[in-house]
Design an enzyme around this catalytic site. Structure first.
Site, PDB file in Angstrom:
ATOM      1  N   GLU A 171       0.820  -1.224   0.000  1.00  0.00           N
ATOM      2  CA  GLU A 171       0.000   0.000   0.000  1.00  0.00           C
ATOM      3  C   GLU A 171       0.851   1.269   0.000  1.00  0.00           C
ATOM      4  O   GLU A 171       1.216   1.792   1.049  1.00  0.00           O
ATOM      5  CB  GLU A 171      -0.922   0.020   1.235  1.00  0.00           C
ATOM      6  CG  GLU A 171      -1.831   1.252   1.251  1.00  0.00           C
ATOM      7  CD  GLU A 171      -2.746   1.311   2.480  1.00  0.00           C
ATOM      8  OE1 GLU A 171      -2.610   0.470   3.386  1.00  0.00           O
ATOM      9  OE2 GLU A 171      -3.581   2.220   2.533  1.00  0.00           O
ATOM     10  N   LYS A 198      -2.435  -2.074  -3.218  1.00  0.00           N
ATOM     11  CA  LYS A 198      -3.500  -1.244  -2.629  1.00  0.00           C
ATOM     12  C   LYS A 198      -3.126   0.222  -2.840  1.00  0.00           C
ATOM     13  O   LYS A 198      -2.442   0.836  -2.024  1.00  0.00           O
ATOM     14  CB  LYS A 198      -3.630  -1.569  -1.135  1.00  0.00           C
ATOM     15  CG  LYS A 198      -4.639  -0.700  -0.391  1.00  0.00           C
ATOM     16  CD  LYS A 198      -4.995  -1.282   0.968  1.00  0.00           C
ATOM     17  CE  LYS A 198      -5.856  -0.318   1.758  1.00  0.00           C
ATOM     18  NZ  LYS A 198      -6.428  -0.906   2.962  1.00  0.00           N
TER      19      LYS A 198
HETATM   20  P1  13P Z   1      -8.947   4.198   4.219  1.00  0.00           P
HETATM   21  O1  13P Z   1      -9.817   3.421   3.296  1.00  0.00           O
HETATM   22  O2  13P Z   1      -9.674   4.865   5.340  1.00  0.00           O
HETATM   23  O3  13P Z   1      -8.005   5.104   3.487  1.00  0.00           O
HETATM   24  O4  13P Z   1      -8.018   3.150   4.955  1.00  0.00           O
HETATM   25  C1  13P Z   1      -7.408   2.164   4.216  1.00  0.00           C
HETATM   26  C2  13P Z   1      -6.254   1.671   4.951  1.00  0.00           C
HETATM   27  O5  13P Z   1      -6.119   0.501   5.166  1.00  0.00           O
HETATM   28  C3  13P Z   1      -5.257   2.644   5.385  1.00  0.00           C
HETATM   29  O6  13P Z   1      -4.076   1.996   5.658  1.00  0.00           O
END
Ligand code: 13P
Length: 339
Positions: free
Chosen positions: A178, A220
């Protein structure tokens, strides 16, 4: 590493019509959200809230997996059933956030780097032993005009994400990678796209260099949007077009799935944009969601820490899950939001 088993898990996470529920807020973040909603910031309230989410009836119809936090994976339902078993019985694949948070990047004012690599091999083994089948690591990249991000910041995040991903696969866990280009600030959608493309190019270069199997990795990313303070409001079609162009330019087709974060977009906005993304031309990877705020916010507000509101809060969570599931088929519309 059993590549076939890992790839199977990765594919299950992005199964048609399903996405991830991120409920892995650190204690600090969870407490901040509780405080804003007037909820007591205790371990028991965090447990009760996570129980509410995990036991929402039929959650598994739209949600493939849940991302837990270290405190949560060790907790149990009020009747003593471990949360991991509660999730598994509901047909949810258990995941775990394994980074230990963002810290200031030395010598780079305004930029962060993510910590948590020390001792990660042992922690991953422990989480796998508890039933986790995938993990998550988040790197945050700030945008400030043409100044930020620096190449140093992008490279530091990409390097850490690849080290984390390689360790995950060694431990038999699918890494959810991510890199989040933040929505804070007044930057344009075009600037977000430019930065996101640079970040993703660097991340995939590092993943390949460090021997990470792309077939067993979930990306992600953020959607490509203007910053929250930008004077120009992007249409959903513009976000979808820019996001797909950005991903096609940078993400190898070997990746089994992409699951967007919500990043502070309101629930309905995120669903609408996700839907628009699925109305576009076919993409080489399944495109799904891994939302925290855009799935949870209405439920948290309705719950407000009171047991009497629990069923209504669960319905609010299920509603957002259904909306996003519909968006994955291009079937979400304003009519779904009419009570
Ligand atoms: P949000 O969808 O609130 O951005 O959170 C996703 C997430 O896992 C942040 O690390």
């Amino acid at each position: 590493m059993n590549l076939q088993a890992l790839t199977g898990t990765a594919q299950a996470l992005v199964a048609p019509g399903k996405g991830l529920l991120a409920m892995d807020e650190s204690t600090g973040t969870c407490n901040r959200r509780f405080a804003a909603a007037g909820i007591a910031t205790t371990a028991e309230m965090r447990r009760a809230y996570r129980e509410l989410l995990l036991t929402a009836p039929g959650l598994g119809a739209c949600i493939s997996g849940v991302i837990l936090y270290d405190e949560t994976i060790r907790q149990a339902r009020a009747d003593g059933t471990p949360f991991v078993k509660v999730a598994q019985d509901a047909g949810l694949i258990v995941g775990i956030k394994v980074d230990t948070g963002a810290q200031d990047l030395a010598g780079h004012p305004g930029e962060k780097v993510t910590e948590g690599l020390d001792g990660l091999r042992e922690r991953l083994q422990a989480y796998a032993g508890m039933g986790a089948r995938f993990a998550k690591w988040r790197g945050v990249i700030a945008v400030d005009g043409a100044l930020l991000p620096t190449a140093t910041c992008i490279e530091a995040h990409a390097h850490a994400l690849a080290r984390y991903a390689a360790l995950c696969q060694e431990a038999g866990l699918v890494p959810v990678v991510e890199p989040e280009v933040l929505m804070d600030g007044g930057h344009t959608r075009q600037r977000c796209q430019e930065v996101t493309e640079s970040v993703l190019r660097c991340v995939f270069e590092q993943l390949v260099r460090q021997g990470v199997a792309l077939e067993a990795t979930i990306l992600k990313p953020n959607m490509v949007t203007a910053g929250l303070d930008c004077a120009v409001w992007d249409t959903a079609a513009e976000v979808a077009q820019a996001t797909l162009q950005c991903l096609r330019r940078t993400v190898p087709a070997a990746v089994p799935g992409i699951a967007f974060l919500s990043g502070g977009q309101a629930g309905e906005v995120a669903s609408h944009r996700l839907n628009e993304i699925h109305l576009g031309a076919a993409a080489p990877w399944p495109l799904s969601f891994s939302f925290a705020r855009a799935l949870q916010h209405p439920a948290l507000d309705i719950w407000a820490g009171r047991d009497a509101n629990r069923a209504a809060a669960q319905q609010a969570l299920l509603h957002r899950a259904r909306c996003n599931s519909a968006a994955l088929k291009g079937q979400y519309g304003a009519a779904m939001e009419v009570p």
